[in-house]
Design an enzyme around this catalytic site. Structure first.
Site, PDB file in Angstrom:
ATOM      1  CB  ALA A  18      -1.074   0.000   1.342  1.00  0.00           C
TER       2      ALA A  18
ATOM      3  N   GLY B 212       0.749  -4.992   0.918  1.00  0.00           N
ATOM      4  CA  GLY B 212      -0.498  -4.964   0.164  1.00  0.00           C
ATOM      5  C   GLY B 212      -0.245  -5.756  -1.265  1.00  0.00           C
TER       6      GLY B 212
ATOM      7  CD  GLU C 265       1.541  -5.475   5.935  1.00  0.00           C
ATOM      8  OE1 GLU C 265       2.612  -6.209   6.040  1.00  0.00           O
ATOM      9  OE2 GLU C 265       0.907  -5.313   4.837  1.00  0.00           O
TER      10      GLU C 265
ATOM     11  CD  GLU D 158      -2.196  -7.462   3.093  1.00  0.00           C
ATOM     12  OE1 GLU D 158      -1.896  -6.283   2.663  1.00  0.00           O
ATOM     13  OE2 GLU D 158      -2.823  -7.767   4.128  1.00  0.00           O
TER      14      GLU D 158
HETATM   15  N1  CO8 Z   1       4.752   3.381  -0.789  1.00  0.00           N
HETATM   16  C1  CO8 Z   1       4.960   4.437  -1.359  1.00  0.00           C
HETATM   17  N2  CO8 Z   1       6.261   4.441  -2.078  1.00  0.00           N
HETATM   18  C2  CO8 Z   1       6.852   3.620  -2.245  1.00  0.00           C
HETATM   19  C3  CO8 Z   1       6.760   2.223  -1.586  1.00  0.00           C
HETATM   20  C4  CO8 Z   1       5.341   2.073  -0.973  1.00  0.00           C
HETATM   21  N3  CO8 Z   1       4.863   1.218  -0.189  1.00  0.00           N
HETATM   22  N4  CO8 Z   1       7.643   1.293  -1.923  1.00  0.00           N
HETATM   23  C5  CO8 Z   1       8.339   1.933  -2.604  1.00  0.00           C
HETATM   24  N5  CO8 Z   1       8.146   3.217  -2.656  1.00  0.00           N
HETATM   25  C6  CO8 Z   1       8.592   4.311  -3.407  1.00  0.00           C
HETATM   26  C7  CO8 Z   1      10.023   4.888  -2.824  1.00  0.00           C
HETATM   27  O1  CO8 Z   1       9.343   5.855  -1.803  1.00  0.00           O
HETATM   28  C8  CO8 Z   1      10.689   5.496  -4.035  1.00  0.00           C
HETATM   29  O2  CO8 Z   1      10.156   6.778  -4.157  1.00  0.00           O
HETATM   30  P1  CO8 Z   1      11.185   8.050  -4.384  1.00  0.00           P
HETATM   31  O3  CO8 Z   1      12.082   7.628  -5.642  1.00  0.00           O
HETATM   32  O4  CO8 Z   1      10.026   9.124  -4.660  1.00  0.00           O
HETATM   33  O5  CO8 Z   1      12.053   8.250  -2.962  1.00  0.00           O
HETATM   34  C9  CO8 Z   1      10.374   4.427  -5.002  1.00  0.00           C
HETATM   35  O6  CO8 Z   1       9.325   3.812  -4.807  1.00  0.00           O
HETATM   36  C10 CO8 Z   1      11.588   3.530  -5.264  1.00  0.00           C
HETATM   37  O7  CO8 Z   1      11.737   2.720  -3.726  1.00  0.00           O
HETATM   38  P2  CO8 Z   1      13.304   2.630  -3.375  1.00  0.00           P
HETATM   39  O8  CO8 Z   1      14.073   3.805  -3.596  1.00  0.00           O
HETATM   40  O9  CO8 Z   1      13.026   2.012  -1.569  1.00  0.00           O
HETATM   41  O10 CO8 Z   1      13.607   1.078  -4.034  1.00  0.00           O
HETATM   42  P3  CO8 Z   1      14.779   0.164  -3.477  1.00  0.00           P
HETATM   43  O11 CO8 Z   1      15.029  -0.889  -4.509  1.00  0.00           O
HETATM   44  O12 CO8 Z   1      15.949   0.796  -2.775  1.00  0.00           O
HETATM   45  O13 CO8 Z   1      13.954  -0.756  -2.226  1.00  0.00           O
HETATM   46  C11 CO8 Z   1      11.868  -1.809  -1.307  1.00  0.00           C
HETATM   47  C12 CO8 Z   1      12.704  -1.513  -2.614  1.00  0.00           C
HETATM   48  C13 CO8 Z   1      12.738  -2.806  -0.466  1.00  0.00           C
HETATM   49  C14 CO8 Z   1      10.489  -2.619  -1.859  1.00  0.00           C
HETATM   50  C15 CO8 Z   1      11.345  -0.572  -0.518  1.00  0.00           C
HETATM   51  O14 CO8 Z   1      10.890   0.395  -1.583  1.00  0.00           O
HETATM   52  C16 CO8 Z   1      10.653  -0.886   0.472  1.00  0.00           C
HETATM   53  O15 CO8 Z   1      10.805  -1.207   1.380  1.00  0.00           O
HETATM   54  N6  CO8 Z   1       9.323  -0.367   0.163  1.00  0.00           N
HETATM   55  C17 CO8 Z   1       8.174  -0.558   1.253  1.00  0.00           C
HETATM   56  C18 CO8 Z   1       7.713  -1.896   1.404  1.00  0.00           C
HETATM   57  C19 CO8 Z   1       6.538  -1.886   2.478  1.00  0.00           C
HETATM   58  O16 CO8 Z   1       6.826  -1.703   3.462  1.00  0.00           O
HETATM   59  N7  CO8 Z   1       5.308  -2.323   1.982  1.00  0.00           N
HETATM   60  C20 CO8 Z   1       4.411  -2.426   2.937  1.00  0.00           C
HETATM   61  C21 CO8 Z   1       3.396  -1.162   2.874  1.00  0.00           C
HETATM   62  S1  CO8 Z   1       2.263  -1.253   4.267  1.00  0.00           S
HETATM   63  C22 CO8 Z   1       0.956  -2.133   3.487  1.00  0.00           C
HETATM   64  O17 CO8 Z   1       1.159  -2.671   2.536  1.00  0.00           O
HETATM   65  C23 CO8 Z   1      -0.334  -2.068   4.370  1.00  0.00           C
HETATM   66  C24 CO8 Z   1      -1.255  -2.804   3.658  1.00  0.00           C
HETATM   67  C25 CO8 Z   1      -2.510  -2.679   4.479  1.00  0.00           C
HETATM   68  C26 CO8 Z   1      -3.469  -1.718   4.075  1.00  0.00           C
HETATM   69  C27 CO8 Z   1      -4.745  -1.665   4.810  1.00  0.00           C
HETATM   70  C28 CO8 Z   1      -5.789  -0.996   4.318  1.00  0.00           C
HETATM   71  C29 CO8 Z   1      -7.116  -1.392   5.082  1.00  0.00           C
END
Ligand code: CO8
Length: 258
Positions: free
Chosen positions: A66, A109, A132, A112
């Site tokens: 998400a 997400g 998360e 999921e």
């Molecule tokens: N949300 C928003 N932006 C994201 C996300 C995300 N989940 N993941 C990556 N991005 C963005 C980064 O911010 C970055 O943007 P910018 O260049 O503007 O800074 C761009 O994508 C590239 O990402 P990275 O530079 O971080 O790329 P890396 O190759 O270094 O790392 C990773 C890749 C390991 C995937 C890393 O991006 C990461 O850890 N992402 C987050 C993963 C995460 O924590 N996901 C869980 C999110 S919470 C969730 O999904 C809850 C769902 C439940 C919702 C329920 C509703 C009821």
């Protein structure tokens, strides 16, 4: 066909293909993407010319979860009162099978979303996880429930509580995905699987999906009874007559989806 900004939508014969398309955010699932995705999927589900859906992302990310930037400032009352992100539940109610082709990150997400699909194919580059907990929250689109049913309590607890990622090989071993294929072959193989399903008798395919899913919702005896009724019902279809005649006549069947 409707124009979308966060997804690409194509038809490949009887397959409806949806590609997540927010490459700069690693396909993070924001509200716009959710609404567009669910609308496109429902449109394919209603379309009699489509027999199976196929969902994919990019080589680097199926979806990295998400959208954290969108969620960051959210307050409880706003999330609760708007039933935020509830549209994803509608995906689980679609009647046609959905194949997920996962390469790269399928996190939070994203994992999921993959688990809301019916057949999961992973590229050897795929990485699954529910991270998360590292953000101070927990899964919210069914991750704690579907992951536990898919791979069992021990591994689900391990993944959800530590937030670690699991590679494609571990995901296949654990039963989360049905096949792992070389990354370069993922698209073609997933499309072939979706086309195979889409070529089967549509009534039988829908009954089969409903029957397998019933296994998660009921007792074994009730589930077997449910399956038996649907099995009997297949004999009311033209496709049953065609499928069995084709076997006896040693030719491929030509289903009319009736
Ligand atoms: N949300 C928003 N932006 C994201 C996300 C995300 N989940 N993941 C990556 N991005 C963005 C980064 O911010 C970055 O943007 P910018 O260049 O503007 O800074 C761009 O994508 C590239 O990402 P990275 O530079 O971080 O790329 P890396 O190759 O270094 O790392 C990773 C890749 C390991 C995937 C890393 O991006 C990461 O850890 N992402 C987050 C993963 C995460 O924590 N996901 C869980 C999110 S919470 C969730 O999904 C809850 C769902 C439940 C919702 C329920 C509703 C009821």
């Amino acid at each position: 066909m409707t124009e979308y900004e966060t997804i690409l939508v194509e038809r490949k014969d009887r397959v409806g293909l949806i590609t997540l398309n927010r490459p700069k955010a690693l396909n993070a699932l924001n509200t716009q993407l959710m609404n567009e995705f669910v609308a496109a999927a429902k449109e394919f589900d209603r379309d009699p010319e489509i027999g199976c859906l196929l969902v994919t992302g990019s080589a680097k990310a199926f979806a990295a979860g998400a959208d954290i930037k969108e969620m960051q400032a959210l307050e409880f009352a706003e999330a609760y009162l708007s039933d935020w992100f509830t549209a994803w539940d509608e995906l689980g109610r679609l009647r046609k099978p959905i194949v997920a082709a996962v390469a790269g990150y399928a996190l939070g997400g994203g994992c999921e979303l993959a688990m809301l699909c019916d057949i999961l194919l992973a590229a050897d580059t795929a990485k699954f996880g529910q991270p998360e907990i590292k953000l101070g929250v927990i899964p919210g689109i069914g991750g704690s429930q579907r992951l536990t049913r898919a791979i069992g309590k021990a591994k689900a607890m391990d993944l959800c509580l530590t937030g670690r990622m699991m590679d494609a090989e571990e995901a296949e071993r654990a039963g989360l995905v049905s096949r792992v294929v070389p990354a370069g072959e993922l698209h073609d193989q997933a499309l072939a699987v979706a086309q195979t399903v889409a070529g089967m008798s549509a009534p039988a395919v829908l009954m089969l999906k409903e029957s397998v899913n019933r296994a998660f919702e009921t007792t074994l005896a009730e589930g077997v009874r449910f399956e038996r009724r649907l099995f009997h019902a297949t004999f009311a279809t033209a496709d049953q007559k065609e499928g069995m005649a084709a076997f006896v006549e040693k030719r491929p069947p030509s289903f009319t989806h009736r």
